[in-house]
Motif scaffolding. Sequence first.
Motif, PDB file in Angstrom:
ATOM      1  N   GLN A  72       0.008   7.305  -6.760  1.00  0.00           N
ATOM      2  CA  GLN A  72       0.753   6.878  -5.534  1.00  0.00           C
ATOM      3  C   GLN A  72       2.181   6.753  -6.874  1.00  0.00           C
ATOM      4  O   GLN A  72       3.344   6.847  -7.019  1.00  0.00           O
ATOM      5  CB  GLN A  72       0.363   5.295  -5.193  1.00  0.00           C
ATOM      6  CG  GLN A  72      -0.914   5.868  -4.255  1.00  0.00           C
ATOM      7  CD  GLN A  72      -1.802   5.041  -3.659  1.00  0.00           C
ATOM      8  OE1 GLN A  72      -1.424   3.713  -4.513  1.00  0.00           O
ATOM      9  NE2 GLN A  72      -2.565   5.156  -2.963  1.00  0.00           N
ATOM     10  N   LEU A  96       5.177   3.227   1.520  1.00  0.00           N
ATOM     11  CA  LEU A  96       5.822   2.406   1.047  1.00  0.00           C
ATOM     12  C   LEU A  96       6.959   1.259   2.109  1.00  0.00           C
ATOM     13  O   LEU A  96       7.672   1.888   2.426  1.00  0.00           O
ATOM     14  CB  LEU A  96       7.176   3.381  -0.284  1.00  0.00           C
ATOM     15  CG  LEU A  96       8.158   2.679  -0.514  1.00  0.00           C
ATOM     16  CD1 LEU A  96       7.133   1.254  -1.550  1.00  0.00           C
ATOM     17  CD2 LEU A  96       9.084   3.048  -1.522  1.00  0.00           C
ATOM     18  N   THR A 108       4.240   9.738  -7.560  1.00  0.00           N
ATOM     19  CA  THR A 108       5.104  10.324  -6.720  1.00  0.00           C
ATOM     20  C   THR A 108       6.663   9.390  -6.053  1.00  0.00           C
ATOM     21  O   THR A 108       6.877   9.664  -6.357  1.00  0.00           O
ATOM     22  CB  THR A 108       3.999  10.220  -4.955  1.00  0.00           C
ATOM     23  OG1 THR A 108       3.212  10.304  -5.221  1.00  0.00           O
ATOM     24  CG2 THR A 108       4.386  10.433  -3.868  1.00  0.00           C
ATOM     25  N   PHE A 109       5.882   7.833  -6.911  1.00  0.00           N
ATOM     26  CA  PHE A 109       7.202   7.277  -6.659  1.00  0.00           C
ATOM     27  C   PHE A 109       8.420   7.367  -7.813  1.00  0.00           C
ATOM     28  O   PHE A 109       9.467   7.319  -7.677  1.00  0.00           O
ATOM     29  CB  PHE A 109       6.735   5.489  -7.234  1.00  0.00           C
ATOM     30  CG  PHE A 109       7.564   4.788  -6.786  1.00  0.00           C
ATOM     31  CD1 PHE A 109       8.694   4.117  -5.845  1.00  0.00           C
ATOM     32  CD2 PHE A 109       8.304   4.236  -7.953  1.00  0.00           C
ATOM     33  CE1 PHE A 109       9.453   3.263  -5.781  1.00  0.00           C
ATOM     34  CE2 PHE A 109       9.766   2.506  -7.978  1.00  0.00           C
ATOM     35  CZ  PHE A 109       9.334   2.608  -6.868  1.00  0.00           C
ATOM     36  N   TYR A 112       2.813  -1.825  -1.424  1.00  0.00           N
ATOM     37  CA  TYR A 112       2.389  -0.422  -0.484  1.00  0.00           C
ATOM     38  C   TYR A 112       1.963  -1.229   0.114  1.00  0.00           C
ATOM     39  O   TYR A 112       0.998  -1.998  -0.197  1.00  0.00           O
ATOM     40  CB  TYR A 112       2.150   0.097  -2.014  1.00  0.00           C
ATOM     41  CG  TYR A 112       2.642   0.772  -2.437  1.00  0.00           C
ATOM     42  CD1 TYR A 112       3.528   2.491  -1.897  1.00  0.00           C
ATOM     43  CD2 TYR A 112       2.973   0.541  -3.717  1.00  0.00           C
ATOM     44  CE1 TYR A 112       3.559   3.370  -2.925  1.00  0.00           C
ATOM     45  CE2 TYR A 112       3.934   1.695  -4.381  1.00  0.00           C
ATOM     46  CZ  TYR A 112       4.071   2.005  -3.945  1.00  0.00           C
ATOM     47  OH  TYR A 112       4.749   3.467  -5.057  1.00  0.00           O
TER      48      TYR A 112
END
Length: 174
Positions: free
Chosen positions: A81, A17, A84-85, A31
Amino acid sequence: MDTTVSNSGNEDHSPMLTSSSSSSSSCLVTYSSNPSQKFSTPNYEQTSEHFLETFSTWDDREQLVFVENLLKHMHSHQHGQINTFLLPMLQRDFVGQLATRGLEHIAEKILGYLDDRSLVSTELVCREWYHVISAGMLWKKLIEGKVQSDTLWQGLANRRGWTKYLFRQILTSN
Protein backbone atom coordinates in the motif's frame (compact mmCIF):
# COMPACT_ATOMS: atom_id res chain seq x y z
CA MET A 1 -11.05 15.36 11.89
CA ASP A 2 -12.95 12.46 10.33
CA THR A 3 -10.63 9.50 9.90
CA THR A 4 -11.60 5.87 10.08
CA VAL A 5 -10.21 2.38 10.05
CA SER A 6 -11.60 -1.12 10.28
CA ASN A 7 -10.17 -3.44 12.88
CA SER A 8 -12.65 -6.29 12.55
CA GLY A 9 -11.73 -9.92 12.10
CA ASN A 10 -12.72 -9.98 8.41
CA GLU A 11 -10.68 -6.93 7.54
CA ASP A 12 -10.30 -5.98 3.90
CA HIS A 13 -6.63 -5.28 3.10
CA SER A 14 -7.35 -2.89 0.24
CA PRO A 15 -8.12 0.30 2.14
CA MET A 16 -8.93 3.54 0.48
CA LEU A 17 -7.04 6.74 1.12
CA THR A 18 -8.94 9.36 3.07
CA SER A 19 -7.78 12.77 4.01
CA SER A 20 -9.10 14.95 6.75
CA SER A 21 -8.07 18.27 8.06
CA SER A 22 -8.41 19.63 11.52
CA SER A 23 -8.41 23.21 12.67
CA SER A 24 -4.61 23.12 12.64
CA SER A 25 -2.66 23.79 9.45
CA SER A 26 -1.59 20.17 8.96
CA CYS A 27 -3.55 17.54 7.10
CA LEU A 28 -3.60 14.00 8.47
CA VAL A 29 -3.88 11.30 5.83
CA THR A 30 -5.04 7.88 6.91
CA TYR A 31 -6.05 4.60 5.33
CA SER A 32 -9.43 3.12 6.00
CA SER A 33 -11.24 0.09 4.72
CA ASN A 34 -14.63 1.33 5.84
CA PRO A 35 -15.17 5.10 6.14
CA SER A 36 -18.09 4.69 8.58
CA GLN A 37 -16.01 3.07 11.37
CA LYS A 38 -13.86 5.01 13.87
CA PHE A 39 -10.29 4.15 14.92
CA SER A 40 -10.10 1.43 17.54
CA THR A 41 -7.13 3.05 19.31
CA PRO A 42 -8.23 5.69 21.83
CA ASN A 43 -6.96 9.20 21.03
CA TYR A 44 -5.44 8.03 17.74
CA GLU A 45 -5.90 11.39 16.07
CA GLN A 46 -4.26 13.39 18.85
CA THR A 47 -1.41 10.90 19.26
CA SER A 48 -0.66 10.74 15.54
CA GLU A 49 -0.76 14.54 15.28
CA HIS A 50 1.76 14.70 18.15
CA PHE A 51 4.03 12.19 16.36
CA LEU A 52 3.83 14.19 13.12
CA GLU A 53 4.75 17.40 14.94
CA THR A 54 7.73 15.68 16.58
CA PHE A 55 8.75 14.10 13.27
CA SER A 56 8.80 17.49 11.55
CA THR A 57 11.32 18.81 14.10
CA TRP A 58 13.89 16.11 13.25
CA ASP A 59 16.60 16.49 10.61
CA ASP A 60 16.60 14.40 7.40
CA ARG A 61 18.77 11.60 8.78
CA GLU A 62 16.63 11.18 11.91
CA GLN A 63 13.45 11.15 9.81
CA LEU A 64 14.87 8.50 7.48
CA VAL A 65 15.97 6.25 10.35
CA PHE A 66 12.54 6.60 11.96
CA VAL A 67 10.69 5.75 8.73
CA GLU A 68 13.03 2.81 8.14
CA ASN A 69 12.18 1.46 11.59
CA LEU A 70 8.46 2.00 10.95
CA LEU A 71 8.69 0.03 7.72
CA LYS A 72 10.49 -2.83 9.49
CA HIS A 73 7.59 -3.11 11.93
CA MET A 74 4.88 -3.19 9.26
CA HIS A 75 3.26 -6.16 7.52
CA SER A 76 4.03 -6.95 3.88
CA HIS A 77 0.55 -5.97 2.67
CA GLN A 78 1.15 -2.53 4.19
CA HIS A 79 4.41 -2.26 2.23
CA GLY A 80 2.41 -2.75 -0.98
CA GLN A 81 0.00 0.00 0.00
CA ILE A 82 2.88 2.35 0.76
CA ASN A 83 4.51 1.46 -2.56
CA THR A 84 1.28 2.33 -4.38
CA PHE A 85 1.19 5.66 -2.56
CA LEU A 86 4.87 6.51 -3.20
CA LEU A 87 5.15 5.40 -6.83
CA PRO A 88 3.56 8.50 -8.40
CA MET A 89 5.72 10.74 -6.19
CA LEU A 90 8.92 9.08 -7.39
CA GLN A 91 8.21 9.20 -11.13
CA ARG A 92 9.90 12.17 -12.78
CA ASP A 93 9.92 13.31 -16.39
CA PHE A 94 13.29 15.01 -16.38
CA VAL A 95 13.44 15.35 -20.17
CA GLY A 96 10.05 17.06 -20.27
CA GLN A 97 10.99 19.30 -17.34
CA LEU A 98 14.20 20.37 -19.09
CA ALA A 99 12.23 21.26 -22.22
CA THR A 100 9.61 23.28 -20.34
CA ARG A 101 12.32 25.24 -18.51
CA GLY A 102 13.98 26.34 -21.72
CA LEU A 103 16.79 23.80 -21.51
CA GLU A 104 15.92 21.91 -24.70
CA HIS A 105 19.59 21.74 -25.68
CA ILE A 106 20.33 19.57 -22.63
CA ALA A 107 17.35 17.32 -23.39
CA GLU A 108 18.55 17.07 -27.01
CA LYS A 109 22.03 16.13 -25.84
CA ILE A 110 20.61 13.34 -23.64
CA LEU A 111 18.28 11.97 -26.34
CA GLY A 112 20.99 12.36 -28.97
CA TYR A 113 22.68 9.21 -27.64
CA LEU A 114 19.73 7.02 -28.68
CA ASP A 115 19.78 4.69 -31.64
CA ASP A 116 17.08 4.71 -34.32
CA ARG A 117 14.74 2.18 -32.64
CA SER A 118 14.97 3.92 -29.29
CA LEU A 119 14.34 7.27 -30.94
CA VAL A 120 11.12 5.94 -32.52
CA SER A 121 9.90 4.73 -29.12
CA THR A 122 10.95 7.94 -27.41
CA GLU A 123 8.95 10.07 -29.85
CA LEU A 124 5.81 8.27 -28.67
CA VAL A 125 6.31 8.90 -24.94
CA CYS A 126 4.65 12.31 -24.83
CA ARG A 127 4.29 15.62 -26.69
CA GLU A 128 7.24 17.23 -24.91
CA TRP A 129 9.62 14.44 -25.90
CA TYR A 130 8.30 14.48 -29.49
CA HIS A 131 8.88 18.24 -29.60
CA VAL A 132 12.45 17.89 -28.27
CA ILE A 133 13.22 15.27 -30.94
CA SER A 134 11.67 17.21 -33.82
CA ALA A 135 12.87 20.69 -32.78
CA GLY A 136 16.36 19.37 -32.14
CA MET A 137 16.34 17.61 -35.49
CA LEU A 138 17.62 14.47 -33.80
CA TRP A 139 16.61 12.29 -36.78
CA LYS A 140 18.70 14.47 -39.06
CA LYS A 141 21.63 14.30 -36.67
CA LEU A 142 21.27 10.51 -36.43
CA ILE A 143 21.29 10.15 -40.23
CA GLU A 144 24.25 12.54 -40.52
CA GLY A 145 26.16 10.39 -38.05
CA LYS A 146 25.34 7.24 -40.02
CA VAL A 147 26.36 8.89 -43.32
CA GLN A 148 29.70 9.94 -41.82
CA SER A 149 30.45 6.54 -40.28
CA ASP A 150 28.96 4.03 -42.74
CA THR A 151 29.78 3.82 -46.45
CA LEU A 152 26.42 2.19 -47.20
CA TRP A 153 24.60 5.20 -45.71
CA GLN A 154 26.98 7.56 -47.51
CA GLY A 155 26.20 5.94 -50.89
CA LEU A 156 22.46 6.02 -50.14
CA ALA A 157 22.61 9.72 -49.23
CA ASN A 158 24.49 10.53 -52.44
CA ARG A 159 22.11 8.52 -54.67
CA ARG A 160 19.00 10.01 -53.05
CA GLY A 161 20.32 13.57 -53.00
CA TRP A 162 20.18 13.88 -49.21
CA THR A 163 23.60 15.50 -48.96
CA LYS A 164 22.23 18.90 -49.96
CA TYR A 165 19.92 18.73 -46.88
CA LEU A 166 22.36 17.01 -44.56
CA PHE A 167 25.34 18.82 -43.09
CA ARG A 168 23.66 22.11 -43.97
CA GLN A 169 25.06 23.97 -40.94
CA ILE A 170 28.55 22.75 -41.73
CA LEU A 171 28.26 23.82 -45.38
CA THR A 172 26.79 27.26 -44.62
CA SER A 173 29.37 28.01 -41.94
CA ASN A 174 32.23 27.06 -44.34
